[in-house]
Design a protein around this motif. Structure first.
Motif, PDB file in Angstrom:
ATOM      1  N   MET A  12      19.980  -6.903  33.835  1.00 52.41           N
ATOM      2  CA  MET A  12      19.552  -8.299  33.732  1.00 52.41           C
ATOM      3  C   MET A  12      18.436  -8.655  34.718  1.00 52.41           C
ATOM      4  SD  MET A  12      21.396  -9.160  31.271  1.00 52.41           S
ATOM      5  CE  MET A  12      20.656 -10.755  31.209  1.00 52.41           C
ATOM      6  N   GLY A  13      18.192  -7.791  35.699  1.00 48.59           N
ATOM      7  CA  GLY A  13      17.152  -8.073  36.690  1.00 48.59           C
ATOM      8  C   GLY A  13      17.565  -9.145  37.687  1.00 48.59           C
ATOM      9  N   VAL A  14      18.867  -9.202  37.990  1.00 46.81           N
ATOM     10  CA  VAL A  14      19.379 -10.154  38.974  1.00 46.81           C
ATOM     11  C   VAL A  14      20.253  -9.399  39.964  1.00 46.81           C
ATOM     12  CG1 VAL A  14      19.362 -12.104  37.361  1.00 46.81           C
ATOM     13  CG2 VAL A  14      21.432 -10.756  37.617  1.00 46.81           C
ATOM     14  N   ALA A  15      20.576 -10.051  41.064  1.00 47.05           N
ATOM     15  CA  ALA A  15      21.460  -9.453  42.064  1.00 47.05           C
ATOM     16  C   ALA A  15      22.909  -9.512  41.575  1.00 47.05           C
ATOM     17  CB  ALA A  15      21.331 -10.198  43.391  1.00 47.05           C
ATOM     18  N   ALA A  16      23.689  -8.533  41.978  1.00 44.73           N
ATOM     19  CA  ALA A  16      25.116  -8.530  41.632  1.00 44.73           C
ATOM     20  C   ALA A  16      25.789  -9.787  42.169  1.00 44.73           C
ATOM     21  CB  ALA A  16      25.791  -7.274  42.178  1.00 44.73           C
ATOM     22  N   SER A  17      25.324 -10.277  43.300  1.00 44.54           N
ATOM     23  CA  SER A  17      25.907 -11.503  43.877  1.00 44.54           C
ATOM     24  C   SER A  17      25.703 -12.693  42.946  1.00 44.54           C
ATOM     25  CB  SER A  17      25.312 -11.795  45.260  1.00 44.54           C
ATOM     26  OG  SER A  17      23.903 -11.946  45.165  1.00 44.54           O
ATOM     27  N   ALA A  18      24.591 -12.705  42.201  1.00 46.47           N
ATOM     28  CA  ALA A  18      24.351 -13.790  41.232  1.00 46.47           C
ATOM     29  C   ALA A  18      25.394 -13.725  40.125  1.00 46.47           C
ATOM     30  CB  ALA A  18      22.951 -13.704  40.649  1.00 46.47           C
ATOM     31  N   THR A  38      38.039  -5.575  39.198  1.00 47.73           N
ATOM     32  CA  THR A  38      36.686  -5.107  38.917  1.00 47.73           C
ATOM     33  C   THR A  38      36.188  -5.736  37.624  1.00 47.73           C
ATOM     34  OG1 THR A  38      37.241  -2.995  39.960  1.00 47.73           O
ATOM     35  CG2 THR A  38      35.264  -3.046  38.590  1.00 47.73           C
ATOM     36  N   ARG A  39      34.992  -6.308  37.688  1.00 45.67           N
ATOM     37  CA  ARG A  39      34.405  -6.948  36.508  1.00 45.67           C
ATOM     38  C   ARG A  39      33.814  -5.900  35.569  1.00 45.67           C
ATOM     39  NH1 ARG A  39      33.461  -9.897  41.086  1.00 45.67           N
ATOM     40  NH2 ARG A  39      33.843 -12.138  40.991  1.00 45.67           N
ATOM     41  N   VAL A  40      34.027  -6.101  34.281  1.00 44.26           N
ATOM     42  CA  VAL A  40      33.478  -5.218  33.249  1.00 44.26           C
ATOM     43  C   VAL A  40      32.694  -6.102  32.286  1.00 44.26           C
ATOM     44  CG1 VAL A  40      34.008  -3.582  31.409  1.00 44.26           C
ATOM     45  CG2 VAL A  40      35.463  -3.679  33.457  1.00 44.26           C
ATOM     46  N   PHE A  41      31.411  -5.785  32.121  1.00 47.74           N
ATOM     47  CA  PHE A  41      30.523  -6.593  31.289  1.00 47.74           C
ATOM     48  C   PHE A  41      30.315  -5.937  29.929  1.00 47.74           C
ATOM     49  CE2 PHE A  41      29.713  -7.791  35.587  1.00 47.74           C
ATOM     50  CZ  PHE A  41      29.419  -9.139  35.540  1.00 47.74           C
ATOM     51  N   SER A  42      30.436  -6.734  28.881  1.00 47.51           N
ATOM     52  CA  SER A  42      30.206  -6.277  27.515  1.00 47.51           C
ATOM     53  C   SER A  42      28.805  -6.695  27.079  1.00 47.51           C
ATOM     54  CB  SER A  42      31.238  -6.905  26.578  1.00 47.51           C
ATOM     55  OG  SER A  42      31.007  -8.312  26.493  1.00 47.51           O
ATOM     56  N   GLU A  43      28.405  -6.238  25.901  1.00 47.38           N
ATOM     57  CA  GLU A  43      27.121  -6.657  25.337  1.00 47.38           C
ATOM     58  C   GLU A  43      27.099  -8.176  25.151  1.00 47.38           C
ATOM     59  OE1 GLU A  43      24.353  -4.943  24.869  1.00 47.38           O
ATOM     60  OE2 GLU A  43      25.246  -3.026  25.431  1.00 47.38           O
ATOM     61  N   LYS A  44      28.230  -8.742  24.733  1.00 45.41           N
ATOM     62  CA  LYS A  44      28.307 -10.191  24.544  1.00 45.41           C
ATOM     63  C   LYS A  44      28.107 -10.922  25.883  1.00 45.41           C
ATOM     64  CE  LYS A  44      30.829 -13.726  22.128  1.00 45.41           C
ATOM     65  NZ  LYS A  44      31.727 -14.021  21.050  1.00 45.41           N
ATOM     66  N   ASP A  45      28.675 -10.363  26.970  1.00 44.73           N
ATOM     67  CA  ASP A  45      28.473 -10.953  28.295  1.00 44.73           C
ATOM     68  C   ASP A  45      26.990 -10.912  28.668  1.00 44.73           C
ATOM     69  OD1 ASP A  45      31.237 -11.435  28.756  1.00 44.73           O
ATOM     70  OD2 ASP A  45      31.509  -9.376  29.477  1.00 44.73           O
ATOM     71  N   LEU A  46      26.322  -9.808  28.325  1.00 39.28           N
ATOM     72  CA  LEU A  46      24.890  -9.699  28.640  1.00 39.28           C
ATOM     73  C   LEU A  46      24.075 -10.711  27.844  1.00 39.28           C
ATOM     74  CD1 LEU A  46      24.326  -5.840  28.968  1.00 39.28           C
ATOM     75  CD2 LEU A  46      24.889  -7.508  30.745  1.00 39.28           C
TER      76      LEU A  46
END
Length: 134
Positions: A12-18, A38-46
């Protein structure tokens, strides 16, 4: 496909803290978390993060972004309200563009000024009351 927070942040081009902040602010309510947290990101989250980035880039406050996503969860009865949010945002962005166009005009004028002064070897060619550092 699933992504770790660092992979999602890089994509996403952002910091993990964001991303942690967005989660804390309730902007990612459906994001999967492993038992250890632990966070898990899906395509929908992106996709949602793309929308968040767009809204943030337009200057929309987090509280309004949260409101937008809350309205989305409420369904079709909020379509008009969501449209109104984007119409308002469009007007704000249009005004920002006008302001930036004015700034760009001033910068371009100063660039021409300095090109001409450098070519002539002096600022004295601009004897029209315009100060070099104005």
């Amino acid at each position: 496909m699933k992504y770790t927070i660092s992979q999602a942040a890089e994509k996403m081009g952002v910091a993990a803290s964001a991303l942690r902040y967005y989660d804390k602010e309730g902007l990612l309510p459906f994001m999967e978390k492993k038992p250890a947290g632990t966070r898990v990101f899906s395509e929908k989250d992106l996709q949602r993060l793309n929308m968040i980035n767009c809204m943030k880039s337009s200057g929309m406050p987090i509280k309004d972004i949260r409101k937008y996503f809350d309205l989305c969860r409420e369904g079709d009865r909020t379509l008009s309200e969501r449209l109104e949010m984007f119409l308002e945002r469009k007007e704000i962005v249009r005004r920002q563009i006008e302001e930036l166009d004015s700034v760009m005009d001033t910068i371009e004028r100063k660039i021409r000024y300095y090109h001409e002064a450098i070519e002539a070897g002096t600022e004295a060619i601009h004897d029209n009351g315009m100060l070099a550092d104005a």
